[in-house]
Design a protein around this motif. Structure first.
Motif, PDB file in Angstrom:
ATOM      1  N   PHE A 266      38.055  44.739  36.111  1.00 23.85           N
ATOM      2  CA  PHE A 266      38.597  44.353  37.528  1.00 23.85           C
ATOM      3  C   PHE A 266      40.246  44.432  37.329  1.00 23.85           C
ATOM      4  O   PHE A 266      40.939  44.411  36.321  1.00 23.85           O
ATOM      5  N   VAL A 267      40.818  43.752  38.390  1.00 23.84           N
ATOM      6  CA  VAL A 267      42.271  44.019  38.644  1.00 23.84           C
ATOM      7  C   VAL A 267      42.960  42.869  37.641  1.00 23.84           C
ATOM      8  O   VAL A 267      42.608  41.768  37.244  1.00 23.84           O
ATOM      9  N   GLU A 268      43.680  43.362  37.018  1.00 24.23           N
ATOM     10  CA  GLU A 268      44.615  42.341  35.817  1.00 24.23           C
ATOM     11  C   GLU A 268      45.015  41.090  36.466  1.00 24.23           C
ATOM     12  O   GLU A 268      45.395  41.048  37.785  1.00 24.23           O
TER      13      GLU A 268
ATOM     14  N   ARG B 266      41.775  38.362  32.102  1.00 22.44           N
ATOM     15  CA  ARG B 266      40.779  39.655  32.424  1.00 22.44           C
ATOM     16  C   ARG B 266      39.285  39.351  32.517  1.00 22.44           C
ATOM     17  O   ARG B 266      39.026  38.927  31.591  1.00 22.44           O
ATOM     18  N   ASN B 267      38.814  39.734  33.418  1.00 25.83           N
ATOM     19  CA  ASN B 267      37.329  39.848  33.618  1.00 25.83           C
ATOM     20  C   ASN B 267      36.522  41.074  33.607  1.00 25.83           C
ATOM     21  O   ASN B 267      37.366  42.036  34.617  1.00 25.83           O
ATOM     22  N   VAL B 268      35.697  41.242  33.218  1.00 26.21           N
ATOM     23  CA  VAL B 268      34.913  42.666  32.829  1.00 26.21           C
ATOM     24  C   VAL B 268      33.413  42.524  33.304  1.00 26.21           C
ATOM     25  O   VAL B 268      32.825  41.492  32.967  1.00 26.21           O
ATOM     26  N   ALA B 269      32.869  43.550  33.598  1.00 28.64           N
ATOM     27  CA  ALA B 269      31.467  43.575  34.159  1.00 28.64           C
ATOM     28  C   ALA B 269      31.138  45.105  33.662  1.00 28.64           C
ATOM     29  O   ALA B 269      31.271  46.128  34.469  1.00 28.64           O
ATOM     30  N   GLY B 270      30.273  45.193  32.641  1.00 28.25           N
ATOM     31  CA  GLY B 270      29.876  46.372  32.044  1.00 28.25           C
ATOM     32  C   GLY B 270      30.810  47.444  31.682  1.00 28.25           C
ATOM     33  O   GLY B 270      31.924  46.997  30.940  1.00 28.25           O
ATOM     34  N   ASN B 271      31.012  48.427  32.531  1.00 28.11           N
ATOM     35  CA  ASN B 271      32.202  49.533  31.996  1.00 28.11           C
ATOM     36  C   ASN B 271      33.433  49.416  33.021  1.00 28.11           C
ATOM     37  O   ASN B 271      34.288  49.792  33.050  1.00 28.11           O
TER      38      ASN B 271
END
Length: 506
Positions: free
Chosen positions: A353-355, A345-350
Motif C-alpha cells: 500500500f501507499v508508503e 509500510r503495510n502489505v497484503a499478499g502481493n
C-alpha cells in the motif's frame, strides 16, 4: 577456465601462450586479435564474446570499472562502457568496448566473477548515471541515462529498501563522490534529487509524474488510478437502491449485521449469537475483549446517528475525519495507535500500500476528487477504494473503508452494503483487479450486485433476517459447496434451488 573454446593470453602462462601461438600457426586455432584465439568458426565469434564478456573485458582492460549505462543496465547490450586510465574504443566480434578516463576501483566496487574487472557500488553507479553525455555518445547505445530513468530508479530503491536505507544511501553517495572527486555541482544535484524523493525538497523540479508526486508528498500512480475510477464513475449509470433500514429497530439490526460481517472479513470471527450479545447487550467476552470491542467499534458508528450518515465532504477534511473515526473504532487496541497514521509500510499478499510518508498527502489529493462525482453510490465506492488503497492506518483499514462507504450511502438516503462471508473472495478479488490491473468493471459489478442483494432483505426483525440470510448461505465460507442465494428465491419446502436462485456474482 574454458581454454578449449577461448584462449586469452592474460590468463595463460608464457609456456601456454607459446603453445597457443604454435596451434594458430598450424591452423588448429583462429586468431581473433592479439592475445585472443579460438577454435570456433568466425560466425560463432559474436555469441562467444557476448557469453564470455567478463573474461574478455578483464583480460583486455584489467582493473577497469563498469561505468555509465552498462552499470545502470547490468552490462546488458553489445556495448560495454568502462572507466580506466585512458580513452579508447575496442571493436570485437559482437562486442564494442568504450573506455573512458576515470578513477579505478574504490571502496565498495566489487570484482566480477573474481576477475580483475569491477562492478561499481550502487553509489558510484548513481553518480555515473547523472554524468552528462560525451560528445561522441553512441546513438545506438548511448552511455548517458535520462533524467526520467534515474528518477525512476531512485524511487524504486527508496520503495524497495525503505526510507531509512535511502537516507543512508544518500550519505554514502557523498562519501563515494569524494573518493571519485565527483564535481561538487553533480553531488549537490544528486542530493537535491534524493531529497525531493524523500519529500524534503518540494521545490525541486522533477522529470516524471511519479517523482513530482513524491516531491509533493503523494503517491502519483495511486492518484492516476483514482482519477481513472472517477472518470468511469462520472459516466457510468449505476443502479440506486433506497435505504431499507432507515428507522429503528431496522437501523440497529442492520448495524449489527454490518459489523458482524465486516469484522468477519478481517478475521475477527464470532458465533453469531455471541456477536449479537456483544453488540446489542454490551457483553464483552472475557476471553476475547479486544475482538469484542472490534465488533462494538464498527457497530457503534454504523448505528449512531452522528456517524451513520456523516458524509466525508460535509465535515473538516478527509484525513481528519478518518483519524476521528479510526480513533473511535480502534479505541480498545492502543497497540495499533488509534487515530494515528501508519509509520511503517503495510502489505497484503502481493499488494504494497501507499508508503507511510505519502499517506496523508495522497488522502488530501484524493479527497479533492470526492467533490467531482455524484453523492450516493459513486462517491461511496470512490471513498472506499481510496481508503482501501492508501491503507492509512496500522490496522482496521478495511473496516474503516466500508464504514465510510456506508456513511456516504446513508447520507444520500441509499441502501448501505453488507458483504456477507460467502461474498468475501469476490469482494477482495474485485479490489485486487482494480489495484493491480486498473480494471473498474469487476469492482463496480461486484459492489452494485451485493448492494442489490443487501437491499432485498427486511431488517425489522433480526431473528427473521438472520434465519433468511442463513438459508441464503450468507454465513458460509466455501464457494465450492455453496452459492449466495437471493432471499425471494429461498423456499422452506425445497432443499435445493434452481440455477437462477444464485445471486449475481455469488
Amino acid at each position: 577456465m574454458r581454454h578449449d573454446i577461448l584462449y586469452l593470453n592474460a590468463e595463460l602462462s608464457p609456456a601456454e601462450q607459446r603453445a597457443v601461438q604454435r596451434r594458430v600457426a598450424a591452423g588448429e586455432l583462429l586468431r581473433v586479435r592479439a592475445g585472443i584465439a579460438t577454435p570456433l568458426p568466425e560466425a560463432e565469434w559474436p555469441a562467444l564474446f557476448r557469453r564470455e564478456k567478463a573474461r574478455v573485458l578483464a583480460a583486455l582492460v584489467p582493473d577497469a570499472v563498469v561505468a555509465f549505462r552498462s552499470a545502470f543496465d547490468g552490462m546488458a547490450g553489445s556495448t560495454v562502457y568502462l572507466a580506466a586510465g585512458y580513452r579508447r574504443v575496442v571493436e570485437l566480434p559482437g562486442l564494442r568496448v568504450s573506455i573512458s578516463e576515470g578513477p579505478g576501483p574504490v571502496d565498495g566496487d566489487t570484482k566480477i566473477q573474481g576477475r580483475q574487472l569491477y562492478y561499481p557500488s550502487r553509489e558510484r553507479m548513481l553518480l555515473d548515471a547523472m554524468a552528462p553525455p560525451p560528445r561522441d555518445n553512441d546513438p545506438a547505445y548511448p552511455r548517458n541515462i535520462s533524467a526520467e530513468e534515474l528518477e525512476e530508479r531512485l524511487i524504486s530503491i527508496c520503495d524497495s529498501r525503505g526510507e531509512q536505507a535511502f537516507l543512508e544511501l544518500r550519505d554514502r553517495v557523498k562519501v563515494v563522490g569524494g573518493l571519485l572527486k565527483t564535481p561538487k555541482t553533480r553531488l549537490e544535484e544528486m542530493d537535491r534529487l534524493m531529497g525531493a524523493i524523500l519529500g524534503t525538497r518540494p521545490d525541486r523540479k522533477m522529470a516524471t509524474t511519479q517523482g513530482t508526486g513524491r516531491a509533493r508528498g503523494y503517491d502519483a500512480p495511486r492518484m492516476d488510478l483514482f482519477h481513472k475510477l472517477v472518470q468511469v464513475l462520472k459516466v457510468e449509470e449505476l443502479p440506486r437502491f433506497a435505504d431499507v433500514a432507515g428507522t429503528v429497530p431496522a437501523t440497529t439490526n442492520f448495524a449489527f449485521l454490518e459489523s458482524y460481517f465486516s469484522n468477519f472479513i478481517e478475521g475477527t470471527e464470532f458465533e453469531i449469537g455471541e456477536a449479537r450479545a456483544i453488540a446489542l447487550e454490551g457483553r464483552i467476552s472475557a476471553l476475547r475483549p479486544k475482538d469484542s470491542h472490534d465488533i462494538k467499534g464498527v457497530f457503534d458508528q454504523a448505528r449512531d446517528p452522528a456517524w451513520r450518515a456523516r458524509s466525508i465532504t460535509a465535515i473538516k477534511t478527509f484525513e481528519e475525519t478518518l483519524r476521528e473515526r479510526h480513533a473511535l473504532m480502534m479505541a480498545a487496541r492502543p497497540e495499533v495507535l488509534p487515530g494515528e497514521f501508519k509509520v511503517t509500510r503495510n502489505v497484503a499478499g502481493n499488494t504494497t500500500f501507499v508508503e507511510p510518508r505519502l499517506a496523508v498527502g495522497t488522502l488530501r489529493e484524493a479527497g479533492l476528487l470526492m467533490h467531482d462525482i455524484d453523492a450516493g453510490l459513486p462517491r461511496a465506492l470512490l471513498a472506499m477504494f481510496i481508503i482501501s488503497e492508501v491503507h492509512p492506518f496500522n490496522d482496521g483499514n478495511g473496516r474503516l473503508a466500508r464504514l465510510v462507504m456506508n456513511s456516504e450511502l446513508s447520507a444520500a438516503g441509499e441502501a448501505r452494503i453488507i458483504v456477507p462471508t460467502l461474498y468475501r473472495e469476490q469482494y477482495l478479488d474485485c479490489l485486487r483487479e482494480l489495484t493491480r490491473a486498473a480494471r473498474t468493471e469487476p469492482y463496480l459489478g461486484a459492489m452494485t450486485n451485493i448492494q442489490r442483494w443487501t437491499a432485498a432483505f427486511s431488517y425489522e426483525d433480526l431473528d427473521v433476517t438472520i434465519d433468511l440470510m442463513t438459508r441464503c448461505n450468507a454465513f458460509e465460507k466455501s464457494l465450492i459447496k455453496h452459492q449466495l442465494l437471493w432471499p425471494d428465491a429461498v423456499d422452506d419446502d425445497r432443499e435445493s434451488q434452481p440455477d437462477n436462485a444464485a445471486a449475481p456474482g455469488g
